[in-house]
Design a protein around this motif. Structure first.
Motif, mmCIF file in Angstrom:
data_model
loop_
_atom_site.group_PDB
_atom_site.id
_atom_site.type_symbol
_atom_site.label_atom_id
_atom_site.label_comp_id
_atom_site.label_asym_id
_atom_site.label_seq_id
_atom_site.Cartn_x
_atom_site.Cartn_y
_atom_site.Cartn_z
ATOM 1 N N ILE A 118 0.821 -1.208 0.048
ATOM 2 C CA ILE A 118 -0.131 -0.023 -0.098
ATOM 3 C C ILE A 118 0.806 1.290 0.033
ATOM 4 O O ILE A 118 0.384 2.354 0.442
ATOM 5 N N LEU A 120 3.567 2.249 1.792
ATOM 6 C CA LEU A 120 4.376 2.785 2.797
ATOM 7 C C LEU A 120 5.792 2.083 2.989
ATOM 8 O O LEU A 120 5.964 1.398 3.865
ATOM 9 N N ARG B 34 17.332 7.579 4.872
ATOM 10 C CA ARG B 34 17.438 7.692 5.950
ATOM 11 C C ARG B 34 16.334 7.325 6.837
ATOM 12 O O ARG B 34 16.487 7.010 7.856
ATOM 13 N N PHE B 35 15.213 7.768 6.104
ATOM 14 C CA PHE B 35 13.771 7.460 7.055
ATOM 15 C C PHE B 35 13.742 6.143 7.088
ATOM 16 O O PHE B 35 12.953 5.448 7.958
ATOM 17 N N GLN B 36 14.134 5.297 6.212
ATOM 18 C CA GLN B 36 14.008 3.823 6.204
ATOM 19 C C GLN B 36 15.252 3.136 6.896
ATOM 20 O O GLN B 36 15.259 1.902 6.682
ATOM 21 N N ARG B 37 16.022 3.807 7.591
ATOM 22 C CA ARG B 37 17.329 3.273 8.315
ATOM 23 C C ARG B 37 18.406 2.747 7.312
ATOM 24 O O ARG B 37 18.708 1.825 7.490
ATOM 25 N N ARG B 38 18.360 3.168 6.109
ATOM 26 C CA ARG B 38 19.146 2.659 4.885
ATOM 27 C C ARG B 38 20.123 3.784 4.853
ATOM 28 O O ARG B 38 20.194 5.068 5.257
ATOM 29 N N VAL B 39 21.364 3.281 4.094
ATOM 30 C CA VAL B 39 22.502 4.390 3.919
ATOM 31 C C VAL B 39 22.031 5.556 2.682
ATOM 32 O O VAL B 39 22.356 6.472 2.643
ATOM 33 N N ASP B 196 4.415 9.272 -4.172
ATOM 34 C CA ASP B 196 3.941 8.683 -2.718
ATOM 35 C C ASP B 196 3.500 9.941 -2.081
ATOM 36 O O ASP B 196 4.135 10.919 -1.744
ATOM 37 N N PHE B 267 12.121 18.171 1.997
ATOM 38 C CA PHE B 267 12.113 17.481 3.263
ATOM 39 C C PHE B 267 10.619 17.403 3.404
ATOM 40 O O PHE B 267 10.226 16.029 3.734
ATOM 41 N N ALA B 271 9.018 13.456 3.680
ATOM 42 C CA ALA B 271 8.444 12.882 4.665
ATOM 43 C C ALA B 271 6.930 12.439 4.690
ATOM 44 O O ALA B 271 6.510 11.418 4.987
ATOM 45 N N SER B 273 5.724 11.558 1.628
ATOM 46 C CA SER B 273 5.819 10.317 1.102
ATOM 47 C C SER B 273 6.133 9.051 1.832
ATOM 48 O O SER B 273 5.772 8.070 1.424
ATOM 49 N N SER B 274 6.682 9.226 3.118
ATOM 50 C CA SER B 274 7.313 8.143 3.924
ATOM 51 C C SER B 274 6.029 7.891 5.134
ATOM 52 O O SER B 274 5.836 6.566 5.173
ATOM 53 N N ILE B 275 5.386 8.792 5.290
ATOM 54 C CA ILE B 275 4.529 8.489 6.303
ATOM 55 C C ILE B 275 2.958 8.298 6.002
ATOM 56 O O ILE B 275 2.103 7.830 6.762
ATOM 57 N N PHE B 276 2.772 8.578 4.628
ATOM 58 C CA PHE B 276 1.391 7.989 4.313
ATOM 59 C C PHE B 276 1.202 7.020 3.341
ATOM 60 O O PHE B 276 2.161 6.965 2.605
ATOM 61 N N ALA B 277 0.212 6.061 3.550
ATOM 62 C CA ALA B 277 -0.030 5.163 2.501
ATOM 63 C C ALA B 277 -0.547 5.592 1.449
ATOM 64 O O ALA B 277 -1.182 6.676 1.433
ATOM 65 N N ARG B 278 -0.511 5.053 0.272
ATOM 66 C CA ARG B 278 -1.046 5.218 -1.097
ATOM 67 C C ARG B 278 -2.494 5.338 -1.125
ATOM 68 O O ARG B 278 -3.137 4.384 -0.364
ATOM 69 N N THR C 15 22.398 -0.708 7.407
ATOM 70 C CA THR C 15 23.143 -1.655 6.363
ATOM 71 C C THR C 15 24.353 -1.983 6.601
ATOM 72 O O THR C 15 25.288 -1.367 7.220
#
Lengths: 360, 308, 120
Positions: A118, A120, B34-39, B196, B267, B271, B273-278, C15
């Motif tokens: 969905i 997210l 970064r929001f997803q804890r990736r590099v 998103d 930003f 943000a 696009s990260s916190i809302f579902a489609r 990562t």
């Protein structure tokens, strides 16, 4: 409007495993769908007849990449039943601990996949970030992240010392701290609610008609849980709640898994508390006496059913495996009506497809 | 003559916008990571992706028209580049005239139409669905976006972006007068950029890549470039309409303020696009027409009354 | 959801830079196979129990045998380690490196006292 067929699969970004769903749409409305399975049939039941019981433990482990431990557990209990052996209590508890860890990891994986479908991506990543802790625990205990090879016929492969136990407790504590924030956010997030509430509801009657088990059944208010209904040894001494939700829609299916994750975390801790001392293996013979048996266990996706017949040799005469996904797959065409195209991922994700299990 | 060519091809034209578009893509991807804890990717990754796409084989399905598929991304790229020429960058405006806001909005609508046509000329079902969705989405976000844009224009009494910027230097940033309008504009911009949570026309789990499913190679690279530049042009426009800056101090300070504002808007976009579902397309339509449009009209009435 | 976002923004990335950085593996990880030739008696129990046909015993006589190991077939299940009565074969927690040539990996773990070289 004209009718169109949307082919989902065998290759589609939505699917992680091959399955083919042809969905008939008119504009954005879904009219119906048909299902085709069997793309990853590996003939495991036949292969099992050509291998010894010892080798079969490793073959059975490779039925599924997610619920691998519960498959071998069920198979080992079936063989031990035929042998007339009861494994030491400590081994039973270690098996149950691995089962519950596996349930947490499977449900977290599922929550991530739903979130991904969905749109997210952040929740997907955070959910899998937490799942990584569980995988680390399982790797440290058994030596493998996915193929744990924790079971052998007559017990378990490894023993837990005090250091292991404190490591598991510490990591579970950390997992709980991180996880509950994410799970609460999922429960209250308005966009997730908007995408799942009221989507593709299944009634309890339909659940019984299609013999669906596991979290999908419990989300429609049918309280089936093999841990309670047909408990393998340690579960009859453990106290846990069977989570049910009455609504039967995609929201209820999400919440059942969210709550079961918490319940399994608690169960892990009570297993660690109650873990008895003693050996973890018993010696067993390689040849299994003739006879037949049925063992059922609760995998993360529902009941797995093992029928085993032995003719007294080193090789099983017949092994029949029924996995929960096959029954749930039959619900897909039922759900594919009166929904929108955008609900297709939610429906397909909702039943937690494990095609490798279903096709075997 | 030479000056005009410089404006067209270097600053604020082609080269500058391509650079900003790629920089936007990198900042956006880095923030999402970064929001997803990736590099997240290296700074040259968007450029590398572009070069890689250009070097790939260019395939089209049987039955699709080759020249239409070639011309659509080029037209959309030209449209957003042209739109970018009229937007003041850090207060610098070579081509400005009364009413250029309307021209910009019109030009920014062209990629959406081209996207729709791209979906319809490809033969795949995913493309057709994606194209139809993009048009449906256009009707949902465009009206709130226009309502949000007309707020600053009415407040400053001019339909030229440069004039709006100038009047903000006197009156103060318009975001203070119309925060609701700014939120509407952000929502509309997300819809326009198909990001998103409003990436409905290219939702990966439903329609694979929407209209662009059958595109590959250089054509796809042009589409990606169009999307990036569209994003950066939209962000520049939003900043000029709502944030503004004190003019006439020093171009360097203006550049600094402008970059800071751009990063802030990126930003916000990343943000959200990260916190809302489609959303579903029907949910978007009802959100657009039942909530955003009435809110936009109320905001507009408020602005008109305040102006009187 | 916003709180999770802010938490993630200010925490370190998960990562693992795998080929360029170190990978931490737990003590009991079932990695590459380690073999102690002196302990092997050539009984063939490991070959019988291996579920993936990853081991092969070529026996001429009681004293003269070869034990071959094919890492490309190995499932890293640990059954040989469990089965071996003398602890000759075991897993280490070394990472098994990927390769593009599975056939070239076959390892001759043990030859008997007469060093016959039949298999290439």
């Amino acid at each position: 409007m004209t009718k169109n067929i949307i082919p989902i699969g065998p290759q589609h970004p939505l699917l992680k495993e091959p399955i083919s769903v042809n969905i008939e749409v008119s504009g954005e409305d879904v009219l119906g769908g048909s299902l085709r399975i069997g793309y990853v049939h590996r003939g495991i039941e036949r292969l099992a007849q050509e291998r010894t019981y010892v080798q079969n433990v490793h073959l059975i482990e490779r039925i599924c990449g997610i619920c691998s431990h519960v498959h071998t557990t069920t198979f080992c209990y079936a063989v031990e039943d035929l042998l007339g052996v009861e494994i030491p209590p400590r081994a039973q508890y270690i098996r149950a601990l691995m089962c519950e860890l596996e349930r947490i990891h499977s449900h977290l994986l599922w929550i991530g996949i739903l979130a991904k479908h969905i749109g997210l991506d952040m929740v997907f990543m955070h959910s899998w970030h937490n799942r990584e802790i569980v995988l680390d625990i399982m790797e440290a205990l058994s030596g493998g992240r996915v193929s744990h090879a924790a079971n052998l016929i007559g017990g378990v492969r490894f023993d837990m010392d005090a250091e292991h136990e404190s490591m598991v407790r510490r990591k579970l504590q950390k997992l709980g701290d991180q996880l509950f924030g994410v799970l609460d956010a999922i429960r209250t997030d308005p966009t997730i609610r908007a995408r799942t509430i009221g989507v593709a509801p299944i009634t309890a009657d339909q659940i019984r008609e299609y013999s669906v088990v596991g979290p999908v059944a419990r989300a429609s208010g049918v309280a089936v849980d093999m841990r309670r209904d047909s408990p393998l040894p340690p579960y009859d001494k453990l106290d846990f709640n069977v989570i049910t939700y009455p609504e039967g829609d995609a929201w209820a299916r999400t919440m059942v898994r969210v709550d079961e994750t918490r319940e399994s975390l608690k169960l892990c801790e009570s297993i660690l508390d109650q873990m008895p001392e003693g050996p973890v293996t018993t010696r067993v013979r390689r040849k299994v006496p003739a006879g037949e048996t049925v063992i059922r266990a609760e995998a993360p996706r529902g009941e797995v059913f093992y029928y085993l017949r032995s003719d007294g040799s080193e090789f099983p005469a017949r092994l029949k495996i029924r996995t929960p996904t096959l029954a749930a797959l039959s619900l897909i065409p039922v759900q594919l009506s009166e929904i929108r195209v955008a609900d297709i991922p939610v429906v397909l994700a909702g039943i937690d497809l494990c095609i490798a299990c279903a096709d075997r | 003559m030479f000056e005009g060519l410089f404006y067209l091809f270097v600053f604020p034209g082609l080269a500058f916008q391509v650079f900003c578009g790629l920089a936007f893509e990198w900042v956006d991807r880095k923030l999402l990571a970064r929001f997803q804890r990736r590099v997240g990717p290296q700074w040259y990754q968007p450029l590398a992706d572009l070069i890689k796409l250009f070097s790939k084989e260019d395939l089209l399905p049987t039955g699709a028209s080759g020249w239409v598929a070639t011309i659509l991304p080029l037209i959309s790229l030209a449209a957003v580049l042209t739109a970018g020429l009229y937007i003041p960058v850090a207060g610098f405006t070579p081509f400005s005239f009364e009413g250029d806001l309307i021209v910009i909005v019109f030009l920014m609508g062209i990629p959406t139409l081209a996207y729709y046509l791209a979906g319809m000329t490809s033969v795949g079902i995913y493309s057709i669905l994606g194209g139809a969705r993009s048009l449906l989405q256009y009707f949902s976000y465009e009206v709130p976006l226009l309502l949000a844009f007309s707020g600053p224009a009415i407040l400053s009494g001019s339909w030229s972006v440069a004039e709006i910027l100038k009047s903000q230097a006197e009156l103060g940033p318009f975001i203070l007068f119309q925060p609701v309008g700014f939120c509407l504009a952000i929502a509309g911009l997300i819809g326009k950029l198909k990001r998103d949570p409003l990436d409905i026309p290219k939702a990966k789990s439903e329609v694979v890549a929407g209209s662009l499913t059958e595109f590959s190679g250089g054509k796809l690279a042009f589409w990606h470039l169009t999307m990036d530049i569209q994003a950066i042009v939209g962000i520049f426009l939003l900043i000029n309409l709502f944030f503004g800056m004190p003019l006439g101090i020093s171009p360097w300070i203006n550049t600094l303020i402008f970059s800071g504002e751009v990063l802030l808007v990126i930003f916000i976009l990343s943000a959200s696009s990260s916190i809302f579902a489609r959303l579903r397309i029907d949910q978007l339509a009802s959100l657009g027409w039942r909530i955003l449009v009435p809110v936009g009209i109320i905001q507009l009435l408020f602005v008109i009354l305040m102006g009187v | 959801m916003l709180r999770a976002l802010i938490d993630a923004l200010f925490s370190k990335a998960d990562t693992v830079q795998y080929p360029y950085g170190p990978v931490s593996l737990p003590e009991g990880f079932r990695g590459a196979i380690e073999f102690i030739p002196e302990r092997c008696t050539g009984c063939g129990l490991c070959v019988r129990d291996c579920p993936a046909n990853g081991l092969e015993l070529i026996r001429e006589s009681r004293e003269d045998f070869q034990l071959w190991y094919y890492p490309a077939r190995c499932a890293y299940c640990g059954q040989c380690q469990l089965t071996c009565p003398r602890g000759a074969i075991s897993h280490t927690n070394d990472m098994v490196l990927p390769t593009t040539d599975p056939e070239g990996l076959a390892v001759l773990l043990k030859t008997g006292h007469k060093n016959s070289n039949k298999k290439q």
